[in-house]
Design a protein around this motif. Structure first.
Motif, PDB file in Angstrom:
ATOM      1  N   PRO A 372      12.203 -75.794  37.077  1.00 46.37           N
ATOM      2  CA  PRO A 372      13.173 -76.884  37.266  1.00 46.37           C
ATOM      3  C   PRO A 372      13.993 -77.197  36.027  1.00 46.37           C
ATOM      4  CG  PRO A 372      10.915 -77.741  37.222  1.00 46.37           C
ATOM      5  CD  PRO A 372      10.808 -76.246  37.298  1.00 46.37           C
ATOM      6  N   TRP A 373      13.477 -76.912  34.830  1.00 44.29           N
ATOM      7  CA  TRP A 373      14.252 -77.199  33.622  1.00 44.29           C
ATOM      8  C   TRP A 373      15.370 -76.183  33.392  1.00 44.29           C
ATOM      9  CZ3 TRP A 373       9.008 -76.043  33.685  1.00 44.29           C
ATOM     10  CH2 TRP A 373       8.643 -74.779  33.246  1.00 44.29           C
ATOM     11  N   ASN A 374      15.390 -75.108  34.163  1.00 45.39           N
ATOM     12  CA  ASN A 374      16.433 -74.093  34.019  1.00 45.39           C
ATOM     13  C   ASN A 374      17.522 -74.206  35.082  1.00 45.39           C
ATOM     14  OD1 ASN A 374      15.385 -72.914  31.746  1.00 45.39           O
ATOM     15  ND2 ASN A 374      14.267 -71.304  32.842  1.00 45.39           N
ATOM     16  N   ARG A 375      17.565 -75.316  35.805  1.00 46.64           N
ATOM     17  CA  ARG A 375      18.610 -75.497  36.807  1.00 46.64           C
ATOM     18  C   ARG A 375      19.893 -75.983  36.150  1.00 46.64           C
ATOM     19  NH1 ARG A 375      14.125 -78.445  40.592  1.00 46.64           N
ATOM     20  NH2 ARG A 375      13.168 -76.523  41.397  1.00 46.64           N
ATOM     21  N   TYR A 376      21.031 -75.558  36.720  1.00 47.38           N
ATOM     22  CA  TYR A 376      22.339 -75.893  36.141  1.00 47.38           C
ATOM     23  C   TYR A 376      22.736 -77.327  36.509  1.00 47.38           C
ATOM     24  CZ  TYR A 376      23.390 -71.410  34.065  1.00 47.38           C
ATOM     25  OH  TYR A 376      23.379 -70.303  33.258  1.00 47.38           O
ATOM     26  N   LEU A 377      21.971 -78.263  35.937  1.00 45.96           N
ATOM     27  CA  LEU A 377      22.216 -79.691  36.093  1.00 45.96           C
ATOM     28  C   LEU A 377      22.271 -80.322  34.715  1.00 45.96           C
ATOM     29  CD1 LEU A 377      19.673 -80.499  38.959  1.00 45.96           C
ATOM     30  CD2 LEU A 377      22.159 -80.520  39.184  1.00 45.96           C
ATOM     31  N   TYR A 378      23.058 -81.373  34.599  1.00 44.80           N
ATOM     32  CA  TYR A 378      23.104 -82.162  33.372  1.00 44.80           C
ATOM     33  C   TYR A 378      23.182 -83.629  33.761  1.00 44.80           C
ATOM     34  CZ  TYR A 378      24.822 -84.191  29.019  1.00 44.80           C
ATOM     35  OH  TYR A 378      24.977 -84.978  27.902  1.00 44.80           O
ATOM     36  N   GLU A 379      22.189 -84.386  33.342  1.00 42.19           N
ATOM     37  CA  GLU A 379      22.093 -85.799  33.715  1.00 42.19           C
ATOM     38  C   GLU A 379      22.186 -85.962  35.233  1.00 42.19           C
ATOM     39  OE1 GLU A 379      24.958 -87.926  31.384  1.00 42.19           O
ATOM     40  OE2 GLU A 379      23.781 -87.723  29.541  1.00 42.19           O
ATOM     41  N   ASN A 380      21.432 -85.102  35.926  1.00 41.65           N
ATOM     42  CA  ASN A 380      21.291 -85.130  37.391  1.00 41.65           C
ATOM     43  C   ASN A 380      22.561 -84.745  38.147  1.00 41.65           C
ATOM     44  OD1 ASN A 380      18.629 -86.040  37.043  1.00 41.65           O
ATOM     45  ND2 ASN A 380      19.281 -88.191  37.046  1.00 41.65           N
ATOM     46  N   GLN A 381      23.568 -84.224  37.460  1.00 41.95           N
ATOM     47  CA  GLN A 381      24.811 -83.820  38.106  1.00 41.95           C
ATOM     48  C   GLN A 381      25.071 -82.334  37.824  1.00 41.95           C
ATOM     49  OE1 GLN A 381      26.744 -86.032  40.111  1.00 41.95           O
ATOM     50  NE2 GLN A 381      24.808 -87.114  39.835  1.00 41.95           N
ATOM     51  N   LEU A 383      26.483 -78.944  36.472  1.00 35.93           N
ATOM     52  CA  LEU A 383      27.272 -78.517  35.318  1.00 35.93           C
ATOM     53  C   LEU A 383      28.536 -77.799  35.765  1.00 35.93           C
ATOM     54  CD1 LEU A 383      24.682 -77.172  32.709  1.00 35.93           C
ATOM     55  CD2 LEU A 383      26.552 -78.749  32.210  1.00 35.93           C
ATOM     56  N   GLY A 384      28.435 -77.087  36.871  1.00 36.64           N
ATOM     57  CA  GLY A 384      29.563 -76.313  37.370  1.00 36.64           C
ATOM     58  C   GLY A 384      30.260 -77.012  38.525  1.00 36.64           C
ATOM     59  N   ALA A 385      30.434 -76.308  39.642  1.00 34.43           N
ATOM     60  CA  ALA A 385      31.149 -76.839  40.796  1.00 34.43           C
ATOM     61  C   ALA A 385      30.652 -78.248  41.126  1.00 34.43           C
ATOM     62  CB  ALA A 385      30.969 -75.919  41.998  1.00 34.43           C
ATOM     63  N   ILE A 386      31.565 -79.204  41.199  1.00 37.67           N
ATOM     64  CA  ILE A 386      31.192 -80.617  41.325  1.00 37.67           C
ATOM     65  C   ILE A 386      30.400 -80.892  42.597  1.00 37.67           C
ATOM     66  CG2 ILE A 386      32.151 -82.945  41.600  1.00 37.67           C
ATOM     67  CD1 ILE A 386      34.395 -82.154  39.727  1.00 37.67           C
ATOM     68  N   LEU A 387      30.658 -80.163  43.675  1.00 35.68           N
ATOM     69  CA  LEU A 387      29.947 -80.391  44.932  1.00 35.68           C
ATOM     70  C   LEU A 387      28.597 -79.692  44.974  1.00 35.68           C
ATOM     71  CD1 LEU A 387      32.876 -80.168  47.511  1.00 35.68           C
ATOM     72  CD2 LEU A 387      31.766 -82.222  46.608  1.00 35.68           C
ATOM     73  N   GLY A 388      28.215 -78.997  43.893  1.00 37.36           N
ATOM     74  CA  GLY A 388      26.895 -78.379  43.824  1.00 37.36           C
ATOM     75  C   GLY A 388      26.866 -77.017  44.473  1.00 37.36           C
ATOM     76  N   ASN A 389      25.928 -76.812  45.405  1.00 40.98           N
ATOM     77  CA  ASN A 389      25.833 -75.530  46.098  1.00 40.98           C
ATOM     78  C   ASN A 389      25.775 -75.753  47.606  1.00 40.98           C
ATOM     79  OD1 ASN A 389      23.247 -76.509  46.484  1.00 40.98           O
ATOM     80  ND2 ASN A 389      22.216 -74.910  45.318  1.00 40.98           N
TER      81      ASN A 389
END
Length: 509
Positions: A372-381, A383-389
């Protein structure tokens, strides 16, 4: 000849013990074409938007697809287009950042209001941005902080709350600026391409540098620290450090640009930055395969074709792709996404009017990982595409940019599946009968429009003290099916936001 003459004069003055004040040295360095200090443009001023409008019309050479852009870039454009309708406002906003060997202070107190269809309250919030900065030689430094009572009730806010007030740092950095390179350390925004790998939605702490090798090759490198991942087991709190490294190579010509980026999100309990992620020319993915880690690699390929008044942009991201097909684990589906956007200039004077069409999508499980620490999130949002996946979106947008105002109208349709970046990692493909649709599960569908408009006015100057006022409004309406991925949970929603801000600055102490 002027450069040689200036060097000789400086040498004689120091040899014979002459004293030069800082201003005199600056004038001599200007004769040598020594670069001035530089600042990254503040996001609230919407000057990045202006840059892209100018690029579309051929007013600036094709831009490097890394933003935010800088004050030096904008100053060069103003100097060559001093009579255009947009230069007066832009020149005014840049004025505090152009001090030489001096400082400035910024303060933007304001209020904002919100009313929506799912809440009977008419929300009223106070807000304030404040910052200080200055330059010395080629060095520039700034610290901007935000306080907003609206953060207190925002579920997406990440940080401490005090007596119904909350705040956070924004742009806080020190920067050294050369002619073909720079070095920056601190906290700042970062967007690459169309925002699929780095959206630029939130600033984060990092070291970064960039080099221009000739007229066609550019190299960017950065390494930074993200928020920690915290795991609580009974009475034990485990803290996992999280880091992100990125390097990017860009090739550009008059009408075409292509860039390749490699990102690596890594970390762990007690883990520190490894040397191979500090090296800008290491192949991150190859190096981590030779070490006992399971870090999360992401590749991004972006391109741009510019033929004023037309521009086409595309970006593809790849998180994981299975080459082998030998064991059940190799049936893991591809984790990727892409975006394409076409822009056309409908009018260039007396205002900019631009029409855009965009499509973007991200497959399920992209940006996710077993750790879970390697997920592309920063402060629960994201990092990339704003809508997530697990989504796709098609939209059309009309932009208007005037001398002291701008706005847009966007129409869109979004499909959101049940996949989330922070989902617990599972491997259903180990079952030979497994299959899934895209988007997955019960699909939430949103069809709507958003209209926004802002303007500046009531400018005033009293010696070194200046100010203006800004108004920002946004209205959004959506027709939603299967809200929050619940079957037959249909609803129409609307929201209105109004923002009133006083921008105050003092330049040169």
């Amino acid at each position: 000849m002027r450069k040689i003459f200036a060097v000789i004069i400086i040498g004689f003055l120091f040899v014979f013990g002459a004293e030069l004040d800082v201003g005199g040295i600056d004038e001599l360095l200007d004769m040598l074409d020594s670069p001035n200090p530089d600042f990254v443009l503040l996001p609230d001023y919407k000057l990045d938007w202006l840059f892209e409008e100018l690029e579309l019309r051929g007013e600036v050479p094709i831009l490097n697809s890394i933003s935010p852009y800088t004050m030096r870039q904008m100053r060069n454009v103003i100097d060559s287009n001093s009579d255009d309708f947009w230069t007066e406002r832009t020149d005014r906003l840049l004025s505090p950042f152009e001090v030489k060997n001096n400082g400035f202070a910024l303060w933007t107190p304001g209020v904002w209001f919100r009313k929506n269809s799912w809440n009977d309250k008419f929300d009223k919030f106070g807000k304030m941005n404040f910052g200080v900065g200055g330059t010395y030689g080629r060095w520039s430094s700034i610290g901007v902080y935000r306080m907003d009572s609206g953060y207190y009730s925002n579920p997406n806010y990440y940080g401490a709350r005090w007596a119904r007030v909350a705040g956070k740092s924004d742009q806080v950095y020190v920067r050294w600026s050369g002619k073909n390179t720079y070095f920056q350390i601190g906290k700042d925004y970062l967007k690459t391409g169309l925002g699929m790998a780095f959206s630029g939605n939130k600033p984060y702490e990092r070291i970064q540098t960039e080099f221009n090798f000739g007229n066609h090759l550019n190299v960017f490198w950065s390494i930074g620290q993200l928020d920690n991942y915290v795991e609580i087991r009974d009475t034990i709190k485990d803290i996992y450090n999280r880091y992100i490294a990125v390097h990017r190579v860009r090739l550009k010509w008059t009408h075409f640009e292509v860039g390749f980026s490699e990102l690596m999100l890594f970390g762990g309990m007690g883990r520190q930055i490894e040397m191979y992620y500090l090296m800008p020319f290491y192949a991150f993915h190859g190096e981590q395969l030779n070490h006992p880690w399971d870090d999360n690699t992401l590749w991004s390929l972006d391109m741009k074709v510019l033929m004023p008044p037309f521009r086409f942009r595309a970006e593809g991201i790849l998180d994981d792709f299975q080459i082998d097909h030998e064991v059940p684990e190799d049936r893991e589906p591809t984790e990727a996404g892409f975006a394409v956007q076409a822009d056309y200039s409908l009018m260039s004077k007396p205002v900019f009017i631009t029409q855009s069409l965009r499509y973007e999508m991200v497959l399920p499980r992209t940006f996710n990982q077993e750790k879970p620490w390697n997920r592309y999130l920063y402060e629960n949002q994201p990092l990339g595409a704003i809508l997530g996946n697990d989504f796709d979106k098609i939209s059309t947008r009309t932009n208007l940019y005037g001398s002291f105002y701008s706005g847009y109208l966007e129409l869109y349709h979004i499909r959101n599946g049940e996949g989330r970046i922070d989902d617990i990692w599972t491997e259903p493909w180990l079952d030979t009968d497994w299959s899934e649709n895209f988007p997955t599960g019960v699909v939430e569908r949103r069809t709507g429009f958003e209209i926004s408009f802002w303007l500046d006015g009531l400018n005033w100057d009293i010696k070194n003290f200046s100010g203006q006022f800004s108004i920002y409004n946004r209205f959004q309406f959506e027709k939603i099916s299967n809200l929050e991925n619940v079957d037959k949970n249909d609803e129409n929603r609307w929201e209105l936001k109004m923002d009133f801000v006083a921008r105050l600055w003092y330049s040169g102490f």
